[in-house]
Structures are given as structure tokens and as C-alpha cells.
Design a protein around this motif. Structure first.
Motif, PDB file in Angstrom:
ATOM      1  N   ILE A   1      42.383  -0.342   4.739  1.00 14.81           N
ATOM      2  CA  ILE A   1      42.759   1.105   4.424  1.00 14.81           C
ATOM      3  C   ILE A   1      41.415   1.779   4.645  1.00 14.81           C
ATOM      4  O   ILE A   1      41.389   2.893   5.423  1.00 14.81           O
ATOM      5  CB  ILE A   1      43.330   1.322   3.060  1.00 14.81           C
ATOM      6  CG1 ILE A   1      44.699   0.635   3.026  1.00 14.81           C
ATOM      7  CG2 ILE A   1      43.418   2.805   2.861  1.00 14.81           C
ATOM      8  CD1 ILE A   1      45.544   1.351   3.975  1.00 14.81           C
ATOM      9  N   ALA A   2      40.390   1.169   3.878  1.00  9.71           N
ATOM     10  CA  ALA A   2      38.800   1.958   4.043  1.00  9.71           C
ATOM     11  C   ALA A   2      38.325   1.957   5.354  1.00  9.71           C
ATOM     12  O   ALA A   2      37.701   2.885   5.885  1.00  9.71           O
ATOM     13  CB  ALA A   2      38.040   1.330   2.840  1.00  9.71           C
ATOM     14  N   VAL A   3      38.462   1.028   5.996  1.00  6.44           N
ATOM     15  CA  VAL A   3      38.032   1.064   7.372  1.00  6.44           C
ATOM     16  C   VAL A   3      38.641   1.926   8.377  1.00  6.44           C
ATOM     17  O   VAL A   3      37.892   2.649   9.049  1.00  6.44           O
ATOM     18  CB  VAL A   3      37.997  -0.662   7.978  1.00  6.44           C
ATOM     19  CG1 VAL A   3      38.052  -0.434   9.595  1.00  6.44           C
ATOM     20  CG2 VAL A   3      37.177  -1.424   7.438  1.00  6.44           C
ATOM     21  N   PHE A   4      40.078   2.101   8.273  1.00  4.68           N
ATOM     22  CA  PHE A   4      40.528   3.054   9.114  1.00  4.68           C
ATOM     23  C   PHE A   4      40.343   4.565   8.616  1.00  4.68           C
ATOM     24  O   PHE A   4      40.265   5.402   9.542  1.00  4.68           O
ATOM     25  CB  PHE A   4      42.250   2.760   9.088  1.00  4.68           C
ATOM     26  CG  PHE A   4      42.421   1.650  10.260  1.00  4.68           C
ATOM     27  CD1 PHE A   4      42.973   2.085  11.459  1.00  4.68           C
ATOM     28  CD2 PHE A   4      42.541   0.517   9.608  1.00  4.68           C
ATOM     29  CE1 PHE A   4      43.326   0.864  12.162  1.00  4.68           C
ATOM     30  CE2 PHE A   4      42.811  -0.763  10.627  1.00  4.68           C
ATOM     31  CZ  PHE A   4      43.396  -0.340  11.868  1.00  4.68           C
ATOM     32  N   ALA A   5      40.114   4.634   7.273  1.00  6.79           N
ATOM     33  CA  ALA A   5      39.851   5.921   6.893  1.00  6.79           C
ATOM     34  C   ALA A   5      38.558   6.630   7.143  1.00  6.79           C
ATOM     35  O   ALA A   5      38.289   7.671   7.703  1.00  6.79           O
ATOM     36  CB  ALA A   5      39.870   6.048   5.494  1.00  6.79           C
ATOM     37  N   LYS A   6      37.487   5.417   7.241  1.00  3.90           N
ATOM     38  CA  LYS A   6      36.284   5.980   7.836  1.00  3.90           C
ATOM     39  C   LYS A   6      36.171   6.339   9.166  1.00  3.90           C
ATOM     40  O   LYS A   6      35.100   6.905   9.757  1.00  3.90           O
ATOM     41  CB  LYS A   6      35.290   4.743   7.051  1.00  3.90           C
ATOM     42  CG  LYS A   6      35.178   4.981   5.642  1.00  3.90           C
ATOM     43  CD  LYS A   6      34.100   4.089   5.298  1.00  3.90           C
ATOM     44  CE  LYS A   6      34.140   3.955   3.656  1.00  3.90           C
ATOM     45  NZ  LYS A   6      33.106   2.705   3.184  1.00  3.90           N
ATOM     46  N   ASP A   7      36.962   5.771   9.985  1.00 10.01           N
ATOM     47  CA  ASP A   7      37.001   5.735  11.343  1.00 10.01           C
ATOM     48  C   ASP A   7      37.221   7.522  11.688  1.00 10.01           C
ATOM     49  O   ASP A   7      38.131   8.046  11.437  1.00 10.01           O
ATOM     50  CB  ASP A   7      37.907   4.740  12.081  1.00 10.01           C
ATOM     51  CG  ASP A   7      37.753   4.875  13.458  1.00 10.01           C
ATOM     52  OD1 ASP A   7      36.944   5.540  14.144  1.00 10.01           O
ATOM     53  OD2 ASP A   7      38.281   3.793  14.235  1.00 10.01           O
ATOM     54  N   PRO A   8      36.004   7.934  12.611  1.00  7.62           N
ATOM     55  CA  PRO A   8      36.224   9.431  12.884  1.00  7.62           C
ATOM     56  C   PRO A   8      37.303   9.423  13.978  1.00  7.62           C
ATOM     57  O   PRO A   8      37.992  10.881  13.974  1.00  7.62           O
ATOM     58  CB  PRO A   8      34.883   9.505  13.783  1.00  7.62           C
ATOM     59  CG  PRO A   8      34.015   8.401  13.207  1.00  7.62           C
ATOM     60  CD  PRO A   8      34.664   7.386  12.905  1.00  7.62           C
ATOM     61  N   LYS A   9      38.014   8.386  14.519  1.00 10.32           N
ATOM     62  CA  LYS A   9      39.135   8.706  15.468  1.00 10.32           C
ATOM     63  C   LYS A   9      40.296   8.901  14.429  1.00 10.32           C
ATOM     64  O   LYS A   9      41.549   9.465  14.728  1.00 10.32           O
ATOM     65  CB  LYS A   9      39.385   7.341  16.122  1.00 10.32           C
ATOM     66  CG  LYS A   9      38.289   7.107  16.952  1.00 10.32           C
ATOM     67  CD  LYS A   9      38.708   5.857  18.201  1.00 10.32           C
ATOM     68  CE  LYS A   9      37.649   5.705  18.961  1.00 10.32           C
ATOM     69  NZ  LYS A   9      38.065   4.409  19.882  1.00 10.32           N
ATOM     70  N   HIS A  10      40.467   8.555  13.127  1.00 11.26           N
ATOM     71  CA  HIS A  10      41.394   8.685  12.283  1.00 11.26           C
ATOM     72  C   HIS A  10      41.388   9.644  11.205  1.00 11.26           C
ATOM     73  O   HIS A  10      42.074  10.451  11.092  1.00 11.26           O
ATOM     74  CB  HIS A  10      41.981   7.308  11.695  1.00 11.26           C
ATOM     75  CG  HIS A  10      42.288   6.197  12.683  1.00 11.26           C
ATOM     76  ND1 HIS A  10      43.360   6.292  13.254  1.00 11.26           N
ATOM     77  CD2 HIS A  10      41.610   5.253  12.946  1.00 11.26           C
ATOM     78  CE1 HIS A  10      43.500   5.299  14.148  1.00 11.26           C
ATOM     79  NE2 HIS A  10      42.357   4.456  13.974  1.00 11.26           N
TER      80      HIS A  10
END
Length: 323
Positions: free
Chosen positions: A72-81
Motif C-alpha cells: 500500500i505504501a509503495v503505490f501511495a508514494k508513487d507520483p503516478k497514483h
């Protein structure tokens, strides 16, 4: 009418002793809600890991919590998401409807996060979905196997790791809840559940136990299953957690540390009214006879239960109620 309610064993695996804890937990979470969409995400372990669960349950479950939050944290920190810090409440379940071993996490994730400047950022999916589940499944598999190898090292056979890398893992994400209130109602159903509740047990005889279950392969039809005493106890014992293992965990902006320092300010920015928790919640118990009235406590015995010493008091109480 008077009914006896016996001393609680206070064991977290008991289906009769979780009501008050559940109500108090929900009340506390209700005060922390944000006026944003919430998503239900489920992370499931493949059945190939069931054998390892029996020998190293704590490591397997701790790795599940860690890998789920990292995903969850990886996707949340991604600027694309999202490009922000997310939050998550995770609840561990280890059972299926037929008491089989089925470890998975039920997670509540807000549809947004807090950026580096402390501002709230909404999910870019316009509230329809959180993150792409197929991509999450691949990341979750990699994160989990890395966590498992770090915790157990040589205890995990290479043949098992190879099989797990080839398998498609399951991450399931439901549409957002209708309202913050529905989030609380949902949490109440999942936070303090045990492998089986008493109302599902239909028949107990000298040799077998019959209980009801939902068969999701046939559209969640209610069916009955009969097991021997030994097999029923074996299946139930698979879901007794190791001592000290925390089965409800909070992460990110929903962690205790973050909430104490920054949650009130965030709620104020988003226009959420703060509610105070006053006193201890008292569980409402419906009358077993009329089904509409509520029972109230009028007398408490000591820890050893009601011996002969209380017989006279008990008879007087019954007479007074009848009169």
C-alpha cells in the motif's frame, strides 16, 4: 425475567467474550474517521504456505502484515497514483467458512493520503478504485517472499519459494464504502471475530458436530458440514494465534503515533467534527424471551460464581421480579 451471564474467560479466541471489546474498539475508531472514501482491500496467502504456517505461524503472519503495508505504501508514494503517505487498518483472519486454514488480511484504506506539506491528496481514480489490483498482486508477492526469507532464512525450502514465485497471488479490492458510518459497521463485523460462532453449531452428539457454513463456490449457499470431534478440534486449533501476536494493526496516518500528533488538525482541515469518547461503552443485551426488551445487570457474583451463599439472594430477586 432473570438470566445468568457467566464470568467471561476473556480469551480472544472465545466467541462469547469479544462483544464489549469490539464495541469499545469501534467507538474509538468512530472518533477517528475522516470525511473521505474508504476502501476494503484483502491480501490472501497461497495455500502452499499452509504447511509453513503450522510450524512458524508468527513469522508467516508478521510477514503478511509487513508486506501488505509495504505494498500500500509503495503505490501511495508513487507520483503516478497518490504521491502521499497513506494509512491502513489491518485485521488478520486465518479461517475459511468450513474452518479450513485460509490466512488473509482484511484492510481498511482511506482513499487518499497526506503529502509532504501536510495537505490531503485525493485518489486519482475519482473514488472508483484505489490502486490497480493486478499490479498490487505482483508487488505483494515480491514483498512477502522477501520478508519471509529475511525472517526464516534457510527454513524456507527453495522448491517452495520457486513454486510461490510462479503462482499468481490474490489481492482483492472492493469499491469504496457508502459512508464513514458504513466503515464502522463493517469493522464491527470483522475486528473481533473468531473461527466459528456458537449460532453456527447446529448439532452436537457423542461422536460428531454439525455446523452451518457458506459455500462461496455455489453462490454463498448455506450448507451444513458434519465432522468428528477430533477433526473439529483439529480445525479450530489451527486458528489459535501465537501468544503475543497482535491481530489488529494500524499503519501510516492511521497509526497511534500519527493520530495523536496530527489527526485533529487533519480532521479540522477536512471539515470533520470531532467526537469525544465519554466513559466506557455498555453493551446492550436483548431479552431472550420477548426479543425486544433490554437486559440490565442487577447483581454481580465473585470470580468463583454463584455458590450456596447466594441462593437466598437469588430466590429473593426472582420473587421480586415475578411480583
Amino acid at each position: 425475567n432473570i438470566s445468568l451471564s457467566y464470568n467471561s474467560c476473556r480469551n480472544r479466541h472465545c466467541p462469547k467474550c469479544q462483544g464489549e471489546k469490539r464495541d469499545a474498539w469501534i467507538l474509538a475508531r468512530e472518533a477517528e474517521l475522516l470525511p473521505v472514501p474508504y476502501f476494503h482491500v484483502v491480501f490472501t496467502l497461497p495455500s502452499e504456505l499452509n504447511g509453513l504456517v503450522m510450524y512458524e505461524p508468527k513469522s508467516v503472519y508478521d510477514a503478511l502484515f509487513a508486506a501488505s503495508w509495504q505494498t500500500i505504501a509503495v503505490f501511495a508514494k508513487d507520483p503516478k497514483h497518490l504521491n502521499a503517505q497513506a494509512g491502513m487498518i489491518a485485521v488478520l483472519h486465518t479461517w475459511g467458512q468450513n474452518l479450513s486454514l485460509h490466512p488473509h488480511l482484511h484492510c481498511i484504506v482511506p482513499g487518499g493520503g497526506v503529502d509532504a506539506k501536510g495537505h490531503w491528496r485525493k485518489a486519482r481514480s475519482k473514488g472508483k478504485f484505489l490502486f490497480p489490483v493486478k499490479a498490487m498482486s505482483v508487488v505483494f508477492r515480491a514483498k512477502y517472499l522477501a520478508e519471509l526469507r529475511q525472517r526464516l532464512k534457510e527454513k524456507v525450502p527453495q522448491t517452495l519459494l520457486n513454486a510461490l514465485y510462479k503462482k499468481d497471488w490474490v489481492v482483492y479490492a472492493k469499491r469504496p464504502f457508502g459512508s464513514p458510518k458504513s466503515v464502522v459497521e463493517y469493522l464491527g463485523r470483522y475486528t473481533h471475530k473468531v473461527a466459528i460462532s456458537n449460532h453456527r453449531i447446529k448439532i452436537v452428539d457423542d461422536k460428531t458436530i454439525t455446523f452451518s457454513y457458506k459455500d462461496y463456490k455455489t453462490g454463498a449457499q448455506i450448507k451444513e458440514m458434519t465432522l468428528s470431534h477430533e477433526e473439529f478440534v483439529r480445525r479450530f486449533s489451527q486458528h489459535i494465534l501465537p501468544k503475543g501476536l497482535v491481530r489488529i494493526r494500524h499503519y501510516g496516518i492511521l497509526s497511534s503515533t500519527w493520530k495523536r500528533a496530527r489527526l485533529p488538525a487533519l480532521q479540522q482541515k477536512l471539515g470533520q467534527k470531532q467526537t469525544e469518547i465519554k466513559g466506557k461503552t455498555q453493551r446492550v443485551r436483548p431479552c431472550k424471551c420477548c426479543k425486544t426488551g433490554s437486559l440490565r445487570t442487577i447483581l454481580c457474583f465473585d470470580q468463583r460464581g454463584p455458590p450456596e451463599f447466594y441462593k437466598e439472594i437469588w430466590e429473593k430477586l426472582n420473587r421480586s421480579v415475578l411480583v
